[in-house]
Scaffold this motif. Structure first.
Motif, PDB file in Angstrom:
ATOM      1  N   HIS A  84       7.971   2.249   1.266  1.00  0.00           N
ATOM      2  CA  HIS A  84       8.561   3.487   0.772  1.00  0.00           C
ATOM      3  C   HIS A  84       8.197   3.675  -0.705  1.00  0.00           C
ATOM      4  O   HIS A  84       8.516   2.831  -1.539  1.00  0.00           O
TER       5      HIS A  84
ATOM      6  N   TYR B 201       2.236  -0.084   4.537  1.00  0.00           N
ATOM      7  CA  TYR B 201       3.058   0.994   3.967  1.00  0.00           C
ATOM      8  C   TYR B 201       4.394   0.445   3.467  1.00  0.00           C
ATOM      9  O   TYR B 201       5.033  -0.390   4.111  1.00  0.00           O
TER      10      TYR B 201
ATOM     11  N   THR C 171       0.829  -1.198   0.000  1.00  0.00           N
ATOM     12  CA  THR C 171       0.000   0.000   0.000  1.00  0.00           C
ATOM     13  C   THR C 171       0.863   1.246   0.000  1.00  0.00           C
ATOM     14  O   THR C 171       1.693   1.419   0.901  1.00  0.00           O
ATOM     15  N   LEU C 172       0.680   2.079  -0.996  1.00  0.00           N
ATOM     16  CA  LEU C 172       1.388   3.355  -1.011  1.00  0.00           C
ATOM     17  C   LEU C 172       0.610   4.352  -0.171  1.00  0.00           C
ATOM     18  O   LEU C 172      -0.623   4.293  -0.099  1.00  0.00           O
ATOM     19  N   PRO C 173       1.316   5.281   0.495  1.00  0.00           N
ATOM     20  CA  PRO C 173       0.620   6.217   1.366  1.00  0.00           C
ATOM     21  C   PRO C 173      -0.235   7.179   0.578  1.00  0.00           C
ATOM     22  O   PRO C 173       0.092   7.558  -0.539  1.00  0.00           O
TER      23      PRO C 173
ATOM     24  N   GLU D 133      11.862   6.203   7.488  1.00  0.00           N
ATOM     25  CA  GLU D 133      10.407   6.184   7.294  1.00  0.00           C
ATOM     26  C   GLU D 133       9.773   4.981   7.982  1.00  0.00           C
ATOM     27  O   GLU D 133       8.665   5.076   8.516  1.00  0.00           O
ATOM     28  N   TYR D 134      10.477   3.844   7.956  1.00  0.00           N
ATOM     29  CA  TYR D 134       9.948   2.654   8.623  1.00  0.00           C
ATOM     30  C   TYR D 134      10.095   2.772  10.137  1.00  0.00           C
ATOM     31  O   TYR D 134       9.178   2.419  10.886  1.00  0.00           O
TER      32      TYR D 134
ATOM     33  N   ARG E  46       7.410   4.596  12.081  1.00  0.00           N
ATOM     34  CA  ARG E  46       6.075   3.999  12.086  1.00  0.00           C
ATOM     35  C   ARG E  46       5.980   2.756  12.976  1.00  0.00           C
ATOM     36  O   ARG E  46       4.956   2.086  12.979  1.00  0.00           O
TER      37      ARG E  46
ATOM     38  N   GLU F 212      -1.130  11.846   3.758  1.00  0.00           N
ATOM     39  CA  GLU F 212      -0.300  11.133   4.724  1.00  0.00           C
ATOM     40  C   GLU F 212       1.172  11.285   4.374  1.00  0.00           C
ATOM     41  O   GLU F 212       2.016  11.506   5.247  1.00  0.00           O
ATOM     42  N   LYS F 213       1.494  11.171   3.093  1.00  0.00           N
ATOM     43  CA  LYS F 213       2.884  11.314   2.662  1.00  0.00           C
ATOM     44  C   LYS F 213       3.396  12.719   2.973  1.00  0.00           C
ATOM     45  O   LYS F 213       4.506  12.893   3.482  1.00  0.00           O
TER      46      LYS F 213
END
Length: 275
Positions: free
Chosen positions: A181, A179, A2-4, A231-232, A235, A8-9
């Motif tokens: 990247h 999510y 799933t891309l943000p 980024e990971y 979250r 959200e991005k």
């Protein structure tokens, strides 16, 4: 996978750069091995701008490199735009007559007058939809305007591929809400075609491979911890992040040559177009 969502991005990117703003210039130089400064110098040298130009710097960060760009070009006015309030707090130190900074995003930017140059260094890869974005950027230009853009393009490297794979495994996929990247950078020939269709008579679009010697392949993990893996990490709970990082090492290191020093490669798309 799933891309943000776009909102959200945007929120994540703002939060990420707000967090690193106090040490951004140092981190940027270290994590790019000085490539950011070298590219700016080379890009300015390639421009055919007369003194007194009006310049837009997208993703200006703390404004330090915007100051250097303004001075080297002898610009009449340079406007730096960034989405991070914390970054722009630092830019106040380099603001001056003819050099100003504004909070905003390229998606929402509405210039009040055309620019002679639209410039961006390692920022637009955070923005999606480049086939629609490039015409928008071109619309900001005066009739004889120019664009100079630098994009990181290491998405095919084992460092990036492995991160996507681990993020798709459980329990990480559930914790991340699916999510991964996102990758917004297009093939280089697509950018060349876009410039042609937008009426740029002269253009250079090239994929450049930069290299750096790291102490070992384990050093690659440390390098990536300060770039895409942030980024990971942001979250996940700390304990799960440590498990993610261990699994990442487990999958990545066998894919890299066990050499000392380790020859690390990273790709960048460099482009300049003039009407």
């Amino acid at each position: 996978m799933t891309l943000p969502a776009a909102d959200e991005k945007r929120q994540f990117v703002e939060h990420m750069f707000d967090a690193i703003a106090p040490r951004y210039d140092l981190l940027n130089q270290l994590m790019t091995f000085g490539i950011d400064r070298r590219w700016r110098r080379a890009a300015v040298d390639a421009l055919a701008l007369q003194p007194g130009a009006r310049v837009l710097d997208l993703g200006c960060g703390t404004g330090e490199l915007t100051r250097q760009l303004h001075e080297r070009l002898g610009a009449r006015e340079t406007v730096g735009v960034d989405r991070s309030p914390k970054m722009l707090e630092k830019s106040a130190a380099v603001a001056a007559p003819g050099r100003r900074f504004a909070l905003g995003t390229v998606e929402e930017l509405a210039p009040d007058a055309p620019f002679d140059l639209v410039f961006s260094n390692a920022a637009l890869h955070f923005v999606g939809g480049h086939e629609a974005l490039w015409p928008r950027l071109a619309s900001f230009l005066a009739p004889d305007g120019q664009m100079a853009i630098h994009l990181p393009a290491n998405q095919g490297h084992a460092t990036h591929v492995t991160a996507l794979e681990v993020a798709s495994e459980e329990p990480f996929a559930t914790a991340l809400g699916g999510y991964v990247h996102p990758t917004h950078v297009l093939p280089v020939e697509v950018y060349a075609t876009l410039f042609h269709r937008l009426g740029f008579a002269r253009q250079t679009v090239k994929l450049v491979v930069y290299t750096h010697l790291l102490e070992s392949r384990e050093s690659v993990v440390e390098w990536v911890k300060g770039s895409i893996l942030t980024e990971y990490q942001s979250r996940m709970a700390p304990g799960l992040w440590e498990r993610f990082l261990e699994r990442y090492r487990e999958r990545l290191l066998p894919r890299l040559a066990d050499e000392r020093p380790f020859f690390f490669t990273f790709r960048r798309v460099l482009m300049h177009a003039a009407r």
